[in-house]
Design a protein around this motif. Sequence first.
Motif, PDB file in Angstrom:
ATOM      1  N   GLU A  44      36.673  48.367  36.785  1.00  0.00           N
ATOM      2  CA  GLU A  44      36.543  46.914  36.912  1.00  0.00           C
ATOM      3  C   GLU A  44      35.449  46.366  36.005  1.00  0.00           C
ATOM      4  O   GLU A  44      35.557  45.239  35.496  1.00  0.00           O
ATOM      5  CB  GLU A  44      36.265  46.531  38.369  1.00  0.00           C
ATOM      6  CG  GLU A  44      37.504  46.564  39.251  1.00  0.00           C
ATOM      7  CD  GLU A  44      38.589  45.610  38.768  1.00  0.00           C
ATOM      8  OE1 GLU A  44      38.246  44.501  38.315  1.00  0.00           O
ATOM      9  OE2 GLU A  44      39.772  45.983  38.847  1.00  0.00           O
ATOM     10  N   LEU A  47      36.959  46.342  32.515  1.00  0.00           N
ATOM     11  CA  LEU A  47      37.960  45.280  32.476  1.00  0.00           C
ATOM     12  C   LEU A  47      37.301  43.910  32.373  1.00  0.00           C
ATOM     13  O   LEU A  47      37.757  43.041  31.610  1.00  0.00           O
ATOM     14  CB  LEU A  47      38.842  45.362  33.725  1.00  0.00           C
ATOM     15  CG  LEU A  47      40.002  44.383  33.840  1.00  0.00           C
ATOM     16  CD1 LEU A  47      40.985  44.574  32.694  1.00  0.00           C
ATOM     17  CD2 LEU A  47      40.708  44.566  35.190  1.00  0.00           C
ATOM     18  N   GLN A  48      36.222  43.705  33.086  1.00  0.00           N
ATOM     19  CA  GLN A  48      35.553  42.405  33.052  1.00  0.00           C
ATOM     20  C   GLN A  48      34.945  42.122  31.692  1.00  0.00           C
ATOM     21  O   GLN A  48      34.957  40.974  31.219  1.00  0.00           O
ATOM     22  CB  GLN A  48      34.473  42.326  34.132  1.00  0.00           C
ATOM     23  CG  GLN A  48      33.879  40.931  34.291  1.00  0.00           C
ATOM     24  CD  GLN A  48      34.936  39.880  34.614  1.00  0.00           C
ATOM     25  OE1 GLN A  48      35.716  40.058  35.552  1.00  0.00           O
ATOM     26  NE2 GLN A  48      34.987  38.813  33.831  1.00  0.00           N
ATOM     27  N   HIS A  50      36.156  43.152  28.812  1.00  0.00           N
ATOM     28  CA  HIS A  50      37.296  42.720  27.988  1.00  0.00           C
ATOM     29  C   HIS A  50      37.664  41.269  28.299  1.00  0.00           C
ATOM     30  O   HIS A  50      37.899  40.471  27.386  1.00  0.00           O
ATOM     31  CB  HIS A  50      38.508  43.614  28.255  1.00  0.00           C
ATOM     32  CG  HIS A  50      38.377  45.014  27.740  1.00  0.00           C
ATOM     33  ND1 HIS A  50      37.832  45.319  26.518  1.00  0.00           N
ATOM     34  CD2 HIS A  50      38.738  46.211  28.298  1.00  0.00           C
ATOM     35  CE1 HIS A  50      37.866  46.632  26.329  1.00  0.00           C
ATOM     36  NE2 HIS A  50      38.410  47.187  27.398  1.00  0.00           N
ATOM     37  N   ARG A  51      37.726  40.918  29.564  1.00  0.00           N
ATOM     38  CA  ARG A  51      38.075  39.547  29.944  1.00  0.00           C
ATOM     39  C   ARG A  51      37.057  38.552  29.395  1.00  0.00           C
ATOM     40  O   ARG A  51      37.423  37.463  28.924  1.00  0.00           O
ATOM     41  CB  ARG A  51      38.157  39.435  31.461  1.00  0.00           C
ATOM     42  CG  ARG A  51      39.379  40.110  32.080  1.00  0.00           C
ATOM     43  CD  ARG A  51      39.239  40.192  33.585  1.00  0.00           C
ATOM     44  NE  ARG A  51      40.455  40.672  34.235  1.00  0.00           N
ATOM     45  CZ  ARG A  51      40.478  41.191  35.466  1.00  0.00           C
ATOM     46  NH1 ARG A  51      39.336  41.305  36.164  1.00  0.00           N
ATOM     47  NH2 ARG A  51      41.621  41.614  35.988  1.00  0.00           N
ATOM     48  N   ASP A  52      35.786  38.907  29.446  1.00  0.00           N
ATOM     49  CA  ASP A  52      34.746  38.009  28.953  1.00  0.00           C
ATOM     50  C   ASP A  52      34.888  37.764  27.452  1.00  0.00           C
ATOM     51  O   ASP A  52      34.692  36.633  26.977  1.00  0.00           O
ATOM     52  CB  ASP A  52      33.360  38.588  29.256  1.00  0.00           C
ATOM     53  CG  ASP A  52      33.023  38.552  30.743  1.00  0.00           C
ATOM     54  OD1 ASP A  52      33.700  37.832  31.500  1.00  0.00           O
ATOM     55  OD2 ASP A  52      32.078  39.272  31.146  1.00  0.00           O
ATOM     56  N   ILE A  54      37.706  37.981  25.734  1.00  0.00           N
ATOM     57  CA  ILE A  54      38.910  37.166  25.557  1.00  0.00           C
ATOM     58  C   ILE A  54      38.595  35.705  25.854  1.00  0.00           C
ATOM     59  O   ILE A  54      38.984  34.792  25.104  1.00  0.00           O
ATOM     60  CB  ILE A  54      40.050  37.687  26.451  1.00  0.00           C
ATOM     61  CG1 ILE A  54      40.537  39.049  25.946  1.00  0.00           C
ATOM     62  CG2 ILE A  54      41.211  36.684  26.490  1.00  0.00           C
ATOM     63  CD1 ILE A  54      41.510  39.742  26.881  1.00  0.00           C
ATOM     64  N   PHE A  55      37.866  35.457  26.920  1.00  0.00           N
ATOM     65  CA  PHE A  55      37.484  34.090  27.269  1.00  0.00           C
ATOM     66  C   PHE A  55      36.608  33.477  26.179  1.00  0.00           C
ATOM     67  O   PHE A  55      36.644  32.260  25.940  1.00  0.00           O
ATOM     68  CB  PHE A  55      36.752  34.075  28.605  1.00  0.00           C
ATOM     69  CG  PHE A  55      36.469  32.699  29.124  1.00  0.00           C
ATOM     70  CD1 PHE A  55      37.481  31.879  29.599  1.00  0.00           C
ATOM     71  CD2 PHE A  55      35.167  32.206  29.130  1.00  0.00           C
ATOM     72  CE1 PHE A  55      37.219  30.598  30.063  1.00  0.00           C
ATOM     73  CE2 PHE A  55      34.890  30.926  29.599  1.00  0.00           C
ATOM     74  CZ  PHE A  55      35.917  30.120  30.069  1.00  0.00           C
ATOM     75  N   GLN A  92      45.674  45.595  30.064  1.00  0.00           N
ATOM     76  CA  GLN A  92      45.741  44.711  31.217  1.00  0.00           C
ATOM     77  C   GLN A  92      45.049  43.386  30.928  1.00  0.00           C
ATOM     78  O   GLN A  92      45.599  42.310  31.208  1.00  0.00           O
ATOM     79  CB  GLN A  92      45.094  45.373  32.440  1.00  0.00           C
ATOM     80  CG  GLN A  92      45.097  44.484  33.690  1.00  0.00           C
ATOM     81  CD  GLN A  92      44.439  45.142  34.888  1.00  0.00           C
ATOM     82  OE1 GLN A  92      44.267  46.363  34.937  1.00  0.00           O
ATOM     83  NE2 GLN A  92      44.056  44.357  35.876  1.00  0.00           N
ATOM     84  N   ALA A  93      43.857  43.450  30.350  1.00  0.00           N
ATOM     85  CA  ALA A  93      43.131  42.225  30.040  1.00  0.00           C
ATOM     86  C   ALA A  93      43.884  41.377  29.016  1.00  0.00           C
ATOM     87  O   ALA A  93      43.961  40.151  29.147  1.00  0.00           O
ATOM     88  CB  ALA A  93      41.736  42.568  29.524  1.00  0.00           C
ATOM     89  N   GLU A  96      46.876  39.580  30.487  1.00  0.00           N
ATOM     90  CA  GLU A  96      46.500  38.483  31.373  1.00  0.00           C
ATOM     91  C   GLU A  96      46.069  37.225  30.621  1.00  0.00           C
ATOM     92  O   GLU A  96      45.894  36.174  31.228  1.00  0.00           O
ATOM     93  CB  GLU A  96      45.330  38.906  32.278  1.00  0.00           C
ATOM     94  CG  GLU A  96      45.639  39.999  33.260  1.00  0.00           C
ATOM     95  CD  GLU A  96      44.376  40.503  33.956  1.00  0.00           C
ATOM     96  OE1 GLU A  96      44.511  41.331  34.879  1.00  0.00           O
ATOM     97  OE2 GLU A  96      43.262  40.093  33.574  1.00  0.00           O
ATOM     98  N   ALA A  97      45.894  37.334  29.315  1.00  0.00           N
ATOM     99  CA  ALA A  97      45.192  36.295  28.560  1.00  0.00           C
ATOM    100  C   ALA A  97      45.946  34.977  28.451  1.00  0.00           C
ATOM    101  O   ALA A  97      45.338  33.917  28.310  1.00  0.00           O
ATOM    102  CB  ALA A  97      44.857  36.806  27.165  1.00  0.00           C
TER     103      ALA A  97
END
Length: 298
Positions: A44, A47-48, A50-52, A54-55, A92-93, A96-97
């Motif tokens: 997690e 993953l976070q 990667h999400r950050d 992308i954001f 996964q990230a 979700e984008a």
Amino acid sequence: MMESIQTLLGRRVLFFDGGMGTLLQEKGLGPGELPESWNLLHPEDVLQIHRDYIFAGADFITTNTFGANRLKMRGDYQAAELTAAGVKLARQAADEAGRPVFVALDIGPTGKLLQPMGDLDFETAVGAFKETVRAGAEAGADCVIIETMSDISEIKAAVLAVKESCSLPVFVTMVFDERGRLLTGADIPAAVAMLEGLRVDALGLNCGFGPEQMLPLMDQLESCCSIPILVSPNAGLPVVVDGQTVYNVSPADFAAQMAEIVRKGAWMVGGCCGTTPDHIRAEVEACRKLPARPLPRN
């Protein structure tokens, strides 16, 4: 996916993400702990990150697999297992984008010099890289980024491993000294000639320096390179404060300097050690409206 990446190249500036290791350290990665082990132990957190990114606006996110090579593994970990887990988290990230985001399989050096300057033979290096590439391609990577390379022979071994294992686009970024030479002596024109001959899809610079110090290297690179250029500097030169290595270039200063690198001809930009989602966000804002240099057409 090759067509999608190549379609975007030259239409606008594209953005890679930034540092991974320093962010994992902030989350608790201990001294001597394998960063790639967090793909299994703390997914997690990876993953976070990667999400950050992308954001923040990254078009490419690099997998947490920089050291996932059997020549560097220790303990009970297997390079292929850590690679597959890392790619699946990035996949996964990206999925979700809600927009196109590409997963770049991150491949770093083995930590050993190849013969004759070292004791690692060429075929062993190719075989080790192939294990990582195959695991990453099967897990869903869209391209491969071979980064932080300073040995011309090891670069060739890694590129051949990709070419012989999959059909994914391959990018290579290297670490040069202030004279524009690799650790093993090759200069920028020689490295470019070899990589263009191997038909990589993009090449460039990463790590070693901050963006200010990379500006003269960018001039050398642009003068002899006929394929897309990727530049991912550190957030400045490292300094030690209270026993900790820190990087002092702010997101705003980093972004301003990266805009100059784009004006000099970089098609893709990102960040390396010390850069964060804030650096990438500022970089995207500073560079996204700059015109991309048209790609040369054969």
